[in-house]
Design a protein around this motif. Structure first.
Motif, PDB file in Angstrom:
ATOM      1  N   SER A 138     -12.274  -1.716   1.951  1.00 36.93           N
ATOM      2  CA  SER A 138     -11.712  -2.497   0.846  1.00 36.93           C
ATOM      3  C   SER A 138     -12.811  -3.002  -0.080  1.00 36.93           C
ATOM      4  O   SER A 138     -12.660  -2.977  -1.311  1.00 36.93           O
ATOM      5  CB  SER A 138     -10.904  -3.681   1.399  1.00 36.93           C
ATOM      6  OG  SER A 138      -9.796  -3.229   2.151  1.00 36.93           O
ATOM      7  N   SER A 148       0.828  -1.208   0.000  1.00 35.14           N
ATOM      8  CA  SER A 148       0.000   0.000   0.000  1.00 35.14           C
ATOM      9  C   SER A 148       0.857   1.250   0.000  1.00 35.14           C
ATOM     10  O   SER A 148       0.585   2.213  -0.725  1.00 35.14           O
ATOM     11  CB  SER A 148      -0.934   0.003   1.218  1.00 35.14           C
ATOM     12  OG  SER A 148      -1.835  -1.069   1.176  1.00 35.14           O
ATOM     13  N   ASN A 164     -11.637  -1.944   7.972  1.00 39.27           N
ATOM     14  CA  ASN A 164     -10.803  -2.231   6.808  1.00 39.27           C
ATOM     15  C   ASN A 164     -11.523  -3.121   5.801  1.00 39.27           C
ATOM     16  O   ASN A 164     -11.322  -2.983   4.593  1.00 39.27           O
ATOM     17  CB  ASN A 164      -9.497  -2.891   7.255  1.00 39.27           C
ATOM     18  CG  ASN A 164      -8.571  -1.915   7.945  1.00 39.27           C
ATOM     19  OD1 ASN A 164      -8.249  -0.862   7.414  1.00 39.27           O
ATOM     20  ND2 ASN A 164      -8.142  -2.258   9.148  1.00 39.27           N
ATOM     21  N   SER A 211      -6.598  -4.341  -2.160  1.00 39.16           N
ATOM     22  CA  SER A 211      -7.923  -4.325  -1.548  1.00 39.16           C
ATOM     23  C   SER A 211      -8.493  -5.736  -1.427  1.00 39.16           C
ATOM     24  O   SER A 211      -9.081  -6.096  -0.401  1.00 39.16           O
ATOM     25  CB  SER A 211      -8.886  -3.446  -2.362  1.00 39.16           C
ATOM     26  OG  SER A 211      -8.518  -2.086  -2.273  1.00 39.16           O
TER      27      SER A 211
END
Length: 225
Positions: free
Chosen positions: A213, A154, A209, A170
């Motif tokens: 994503s 990332s 998260n 992702s």
């Protein structure tokens, strides 16, 4: 996403009684539900105010710093305030992202799909662990390695700006967070985590998260950009 939150992912705790385990589980889900609701309110407020990306980043970094103080307050009444401040900041930081996706054609449907998918994954995986009582502690090392790789990728992609890599990251995070939901729920059920404040923060980060994503993936394949 926070690397330090998972630093002790392989630590094995003592085995409390079934009554104590059930109490930790109940308190975790109660606090998680309240913090998710509070986070949603903060996200709505940030959207209404038109929070900038810069402000959202500051809020995310502030929340990241707060992680380092978690263990110091987890066993005190300050821990509750910490959790709400932490989740409020992360919720507020979602404002610009949500406004961005809502600007798509059918954006509201896109966000609702991401929320629905996140809820389905979380409840499905949690129910599986709660029903089977299966121990997923063996996944700790693999999840830690995967998380580190995702974080490094990332950071690298911030400079490279490769769309395909962003989608791959992702997708990887979706799988890692799904694994962490199994892992963290298993730790509570099997007595590896006895503090509901730490457990709530862990679960919240998994859901946070996972949602961002999934939203990114749905936006890439179903958006208009």
């Amino acid at each position: 996403m926070d690397q330090d939150r998972y630093a002790n992912i392989d630590r094995v705790g003592s085995r409390p009684s079934v009554l104590e385990t059930n109490k930790v589980l109940r308190n975790t889900y109660m606090l998680l539900a309240m913090t998710l609701a509070f986070s949603a309110v903060c996200a709505g407020a940030a959207m209404a105010m038109g929070l900038s990306q810069g402000a959202a980043m500051v809020m995310s970094l502030t929340a990241l710093v707060m992680i380092f103080f978690l263990n110091k307050v987890a066993n005190s009444s300050k821990g509750i305030l910490f959790v709400f401040a932490f989740t409020g900041l992360l919720g507020g930081s979602l404002g610009p992202m949500l406004n961005y996706y809502l600007a798509f054609e059918g954006g509201a449907s896109l966000v609702m799909q991401a929320l629905g998918t996140t809820a389905l994954v979380f409840f499905g995986l949690s129910a599986y662990v709660l029903t089977t009582k299966k121990d997923f502690s063996f996944m700790g090392g693999f999840l830690m390695v995967g998380l580190i790789v995702a974080i490094v990728a990332s950071i690298a992609n911030i400079f490279m700006g490769i769309p395909v890599l962003s989608l791959a990251i992702s997708a990887a995070i979706v799988f890692i967070m799904s694994g962490l939901i199994l892992f963290d729920t298993s730790r509570i059920v099997n007595g590896g985590e006895t503090n509901y404040i730490r457990a709530t923060v862990s679960m919240y980060l998994n859901i946070y998260n996972l949602f961002t994503s999934i939203l990114h993936l749905l936006g890439a394949f179903g958006g208009d950009d």
